[in-house]
Scaffold this active site. Structure first.
Site, PDB file in Angstrom:
ATOM      1  N   ASP A  94       0.874  -1.192   0.079  1.00  0.00           N
ATOM      2  CA  ASP A  94       0.072  -0.124  -0.011  1.00  0.00           C
ATOM      3  C   ASP A  94       0.959   1.238   0.112  1.00  0.00           C
ATOM      4  O   ASP A  94       1.773   1.398   0.782  1.00  0.00           O
ATOM      5  CB  ASP A  94      -0.993   0.043   1.140  1.00  0.00           C
ATOM      6  N   HIS A  95       0.682   2.055  -0.871  1.00  0.00           N
ATOM      7  CA  HIS A  95       1.414   3.456  -0.820  1.00  0.00           C
ATOM      8  C   HIS A  95       2.908   2.956  -1.179  1.00  0.00           C
ATOM      9  O   HIS A  95       3.725   3.871  -0.411  1.00  0.00           O
ATOM     10  CB  HIS A  95       0.990   4.398   0.369  1.00  0.00           C
ATOM     11  N   ASP A 116       2.368   5.191  -5.677  1.00  0.00           N
ATOM     12  CA  ASP A 116       1.760   6.298  -5.125  1.00  0.00           C
ATOM     13  C   ASP A 116       2.623   7.302  -6.078  1.00  0.00           C
ATOM     14  O   ASP A 116       3.339   7.963  -5.147  1.00  0.00           O
ATOM     15  CB  ASP A 116       1.317   6.692  -4.105  1.00  0.00           C
ATOM     16  N   SER A 236     -11.979   4.644   6.046  1.00  0.00           N
ATOM     17  CA  SER A 236     -12.220   4.439   7.356  1.00  0.00           C
ATOM     18  C   SER A 236     -13.459   4.908   7.672  1.00  0.00           C
ATOM     19  O   SER A 236     -13.686   6.069   7.493  1.00  0.00           O
ATOM     20  CB  SER A 236     -11.191   4.308   8.337  1.00  0.00           C
ATOM     21  N   ASP A 278      -8.283   1.260   7.395  1.00  0.00           N
ATOM     22  CA  ASP A 278      -7.336   0.999   8.522  1.00  0.00           C
ATOM     23  C   ASP A 278      -7.422   1.355   9.830  1.00  0.00           C
ATOM     24  O   ASP A 278      -7.403   0.746  10.585  1.00  0.00           O
ATOM     25  CB  ASP A 278      -5.960   1.410   7.627  1.00  0.00           C
TER      26      ASP A 278
END
Length: 331
Positions: A94-95, A116, A236, A278
Site C-alpha cells: 500500500d502506497h 503512489d 475508514s 485501516d
C-alpha cells in the site's frame, strides 16, 4: 526472488473483475501486527470473503521486511486451517513511494503493489507508474496507480492537500501506464481526523457529519473508464462508539470523524471494487485496551488484553465485510 504463488496468494486481477461485475468491493485491510492479521483472517473465513491484505512501507519496516512473506504464507495456511479451503488473498504493498520499494516487494513475493505518484506532476506520475507496471507485469503482479491527492496520514506521513481526480486525465493515465486499477480522490481522507470541524455539520444528535463524497466525479470517471477497477483510499468509517470509549478512558480524539457507511455502500455498487480501511481496527484496538486497563488494573498478561482486542477487531471487520462492502459469500 520469491514467486508469490508459492506463498499461496493471488494477484488482484480476477478478484477485482469479479467484484466490479458483482457490485461489491473487496476489502483492502492493512495489518501491522499479529493480532490484527489474525482478526482479519478470522473475519474473512467466517464471511467467506476475498481479501487484499495490505502492508504500508512503515508496516513492513515495523514488522521486518524479510518476515512479511513468511507471515503472509502462514496466514494463508491459517485461513485454510480455520476451514476456508481455497482462500483468495492478495499480498499488496500500500502506497509504495518509489520504483525501488515496489521492485523489492515484488522480489519478496508480493502479488500486488500500489505505486503512489499522485504527488508528482502528471507526466512524472505516468513515468513512474509505467516503470513499476512494466517490471511487475513480467511476474504477473498487478499494479494500482493513483491520480488525485488524498489528504491525511499515510504511514508516518501527513498531507493536508486534497485534490479531486480530474476525469479528463484518467484515460490517458491508464492507457500509458498499463496499470490494473486506479485509486482516485473524491473526498476521502487518510487517518482518524479526516476533516476539520469547520468542514462538517452537526446533525440533530450533535454528531459531526463530513461533507459528502464527490459522486459526480466518480460517475464521470466511470463513463470514461468503462469496466475498469476503481479504488478508494482513506475510507475508514471511524466508529463513533470506539472514539467515545477512547475519550472516556483518557484519550483525546475530539472531532475524529470518518466516511459514512452509506456512502461507501453506494460507491461499492458502482465502479469502486476495492475500498481501503485501516483506522477502524486501530481505533478498536485502542478503545479495547484503554477500557481493559481501566477496568482490570491488576491484569498484566498480554494474552488476555490482546485476545480481547483481536476479538473486537474481528467483529468490526465482519461488520464492514457484511454490511458495508458487500463482499461476504463471494468466494
Amino acid at each position: 526472488m520469491i514467486n508469490y504463488k508459492n506463498l499461496g496468494v493471488i494477484n488482484t486481477r480476477q478478484m477485482l473483475s469479479k467484484a466490479l461485475a458483482g457490485g461489491y468491493a473487496v476489502p483492502g485491510f492493512n495489518f501491522s501486527h499479529l493480532e490484527q492479521a489474525q482478526a482479519i483472517i478470522q473475519a474473512i473465513v467466517e464471511t467467506r470473503s476475498p481479501l487484499i491484505l495490505q502492508i504500508l512501507k512503515s508496516d513492513r519496516e515495523y514488522i521486518g521486511a524479510k518476515l512479511v512473506p513468511n507471515i503472509v504464507q502462514g496466514l494463508v495456511k491459517y485461513a485454510m486451517d480455520l476451514g476456508l479451503e481455497s482462500p483468495q488473498i492478495a499480498m499488496h504493498l500500500d502506497h509504495g513511494d518509489s520504483f525501488e520499494l515496489c521492485k523489492n516487494c515484488i522480489d519478496d513475493g508480493f502479488s500486488s503493489v500500489m505505486i503512489d505518484g499522485s504527488h508528482l506532476p502528471f507526466e512524472k506520475n505516468i513515468e513512474l507508474t509505467q516503470k513499476v507496471t512494466e517490471y511487475a507485469h513480467k511476474y504477473d503482479v498487478t499494479v494500482e496507480g493513483e491520480l488525485g491527492v488524498i489528504a491525511g496520514a499515510e504511514g508516518y506521513l501527513n498531507s493536508k492537500l486534497s485534490l479531486y481526480t480530474e476525469p479528463d486525465d484518467v484515460i490517458d493515465f491508464v492507457r500509458r501506464t498499463g496499470c490494473d486499477s486506479l485509486a482516485i480522490s473524491i473526498g476521502t481522507a487518510h487517518g482518524s481526523f479526516k476533516f476539520t470541524a469547520e468542514q462538517c455539520v452537526k446533525n440533530e444528535n450533535g454528531i459531526l457529519e463530513p461533507p459528502p463524497l464527490a459522486f459526480s466525479v466518480l460517475e464521470e470517471i466511470e463513463k470514461k473508464l468503462t469496466g475498469f477497477p476503481i479504488v478508494l483510499h482513506g475510507s475508514s468509517t471511524v466508529p463513533q462508539e470506539k472514539v467515545k470509549l477512547i475519550n472516556k478512558y483518557g484519550g483525546k480524539l475530539n472531532d475524529a470523524v470518518g466516511i459514512p457507511e452509506n456512502q461507501l455502500k453506494k460507491a461499492s455498487k458502482q465502479a469502486v471494487c476495492k475500498i481501503n480501511i485501516d483506522s477502524d481496527s486501530r481505533l478498536t484496538m485502542t478503545a479495547t485496551l484503554r477500557e481493559f486497563f481501566e477496568q482490570k488494573p491488576q491484569e498484566y498478561d498480554p494474552r488476555l488484553y490482546l485476545a480481547k482486542a483481536r476479538e473486537d477487531m474481528k467483529a468490526v471487520y465482519i461488520h464492514l465485510i457484511k454490511d458495508v462492502l458487500g463482499s461476504a459469500n463471494k468466494l
